[in-house]
Design a protein around this motif. Sequence first.
Motif, PDB file in Angstrom:
ATOM      1  N   GLU A  25       1.784  -5.146  34.135  1.00  0.00           N
ATOM      2  CA  GLU A  25       1.706  -3.685  34.241  1.00  0.00           C
ATOM      3  C   GLU A  25       0.250  -3.236  34.416  1.00  0.00           C
ATOM      4  O   GLU A  25      -0.056  -2.374  35.251  1.00  0.00           O
ATOM      5  CB  GLU A  25       2.306  -3.007  32.993  1.00  0.00           C
ATOM      6  CG  GLU A  25       3.827  -3.079  32.898  1.00  0.00           C
ATOM      7  CD  GLU A  25       4.358  -4.484  32.550  1.00  0.00           C
ATOM      8  OE1 GLU A  25       3.561  -5.342  32.077  1.00  0.00           O
ATOM      9  OE2 GLU A  25       5.563  -4.731  32.775  1.00  0.00           O
ATOM     10  N   ALA A  28      -0.869  -4.176  37.920  1.00  0.00           N
ATOM     11  CA  ALA A  28      -0.274  -3.282  38.923  1.00  0.00           C
ATOM     12  C   ALA A  28      -1.057  -1.974  38.986  1.00  0.00           C
ATOM     13  O   ALA A  28      -1.392  -1.482  40.077  1.00  0.00           O
ATOM     14  CB  ALA A  28       1.195  -3.028  38.584  1.00  0.00           C
ATOM     15  N   SER A  34       2.921  -2.172  42.966  1.00  0.00           N
ATOM     16  CA  SER A  34       4.023  -2.207  42.017  1.00  0.00           C
ATOM     17  C   SER A  34       3.957  -3.489  41.178  1.00  0.00           C
ATOM     18  O   SER A  34       3.317  -4.467  41.567  1.00  0.00           O
ATOM     19  CB  SER A  34       5.364  -2.142  42.754  1.00  0.00           C
ATOM     20  OG  SER A  34       5.562  -3.370  43.435  1.00  0.00           O
ATOM     21  N   GLN A  36       6.368  -5.443  40.736  1.00  0.00           N
ATOM     22  CA  GLN A  36       7.066  -6.449  41.526  1.00  0.00           C
ATOM     23  C   GLN A  36       6.097  -7.186  42.464  1.00  0.00           C
ATOM     24  O   GLN A  36       6.145  -8.415  42.582  1.00  0.00           O
ATOM     25  CB  GLN A  36       8.202  -5.768  42.314  1.00  0.00           C
ATOM     26  CG  GLN A  36       9.106  -6.714  43.093  1.00  0.00           C
ATOM     27  CD  GLN A  36       9.760  -7.771  42.195  1.00  0.00           C
ATOM     28  OE1 GLN A  36       9.899  -7.601  40.989  1.00  0.00           O
ATOM     29  NE2 GLN A  36      10.136  -8.902  42.798  1.00  0.00           N
ATOM     30  N   THR A  37       5.189  -6.439  43.064  1.00  0.00           N
ATOM     31  CA  THR A  37       4.181  -7.048  43.947  1.00  0.00           C
ATOM     32  C   THR A  37       3.303  -8.032  43.177  1.00  0.00           C
ATOM     33  O   THR A  37       3.006  -9.136  43.656  1.00  0.00           O
ATOM     34  CB  THR A  37       3.297  -5.946  44.586  1.00  0.00           C
ATOM     35  OG1 THR A  37       4.152  -5.053  45.290  1.00  0.00           O
ATOM     36  CG2 THR A  37       2.269  -6.530  45.536  1.00  0.00           C
TER      37      THR A  37
END
Lengths: 192, 192
Positions: A25, A28, A34, A36-37
Amino acid sequence: MKRTKKERQRLLMETIKENPFVTDEQLASQFGVSVQTIRLDRMELSIPELRERIKDVAEKNYENEVKSLPLDEVIGEIIDIELDEKALSIFDVKEEHVFQRNGIARGHHLFAQANSLAVAVINDELALTVKSNVVFVKPVKVGDRVITKAIVRGQDHEKNRTYIDVLSTVNNETVFKGEFEMYRTKGKGDTE
Amino acid sequence: MKRTKKERQRLLMETIKENPFVTDEQLASQFGVSVQTIRLDRMELSIPELRERIKDVAEKNYENEVKSLPLDEVIGEIIDIELDEKALSIFDVKEEHVFQRNGIARGHHLFAQANSLAVAVINDELALTVKSNVVFVKPVKVGDRVITKAIVRGQDHEKNRTYIDVLSTVNNETVFKGEFEMYRTKGKGDTE
């Protein structure tokens, strides 16, 4: 202008190398992508997830390092230690550590993490706390990960005292700081 | 010259009235008689045993007194409390509170008893520790009964601060002392 993927992955590796305890987190948000990235980046780069990274560090087996107490008596998890120099631990704040009423971590748990790290860093069979001045800078909440650093600031060999500064942070913000005056049986560098 | 039984029983009653938490062992040593003699004296005088005396005091139901936290969040047992004035608690040191290696009580348990008493004494819904200076005067061992007194020393209404002195003793000897600076939502005597 956005960074290229290659550039981002290079910075990502550097950042994690510098601070193995950074969360996906936080990464990101730092890179403006994100979560996810970040996960995909880590997979491509073969960087294990945070939990695994912590375990790796902990598995260096500090059991043989810490002299002043058995490792299971340390509050929090020791991540790094150089005896008589410095030590680092993490403590995840759970429901049982907070006031029911407001979800704020009880002071004595932060004190316990700091105090047991101050004991652990001492390269001696016996280490006892003599005095301590602490400041609770900012409330800590359930789910927070407290990272605590203990640094040996000085010694008084005649009095068998070691002075240790402790600083605890959550997401790089200071939440607690303390000074501990410790009694030990012998000083650093003394022969047996 | 030995005291007469009558004289001893008179002194015994006085001593227990002054300090309801004195043990039969302490009384026996004080009066130079056996523990069995003290027990017989207590039976003749209808003075309940220590455990019952503590229960009597505790049953005054402090649940309705303490405002800043639920009673089961206090470390130790509250024996007396006058909100915003003073409070008294006892804490029996057991195996789980000491270092395995030397049987000495870990500092954070003494800190926890003192700190939670400093929270409990505050007549307010919210009380948080801001700063604390503590001294571990003398090692505490398994089986010791720690009696801790918190006394409200002063307030700073503008800063919403309350200053509390805490003193812990075992057998009337000081083992721990501390100063606690507490944050509260409103000052003593403020209207809602």
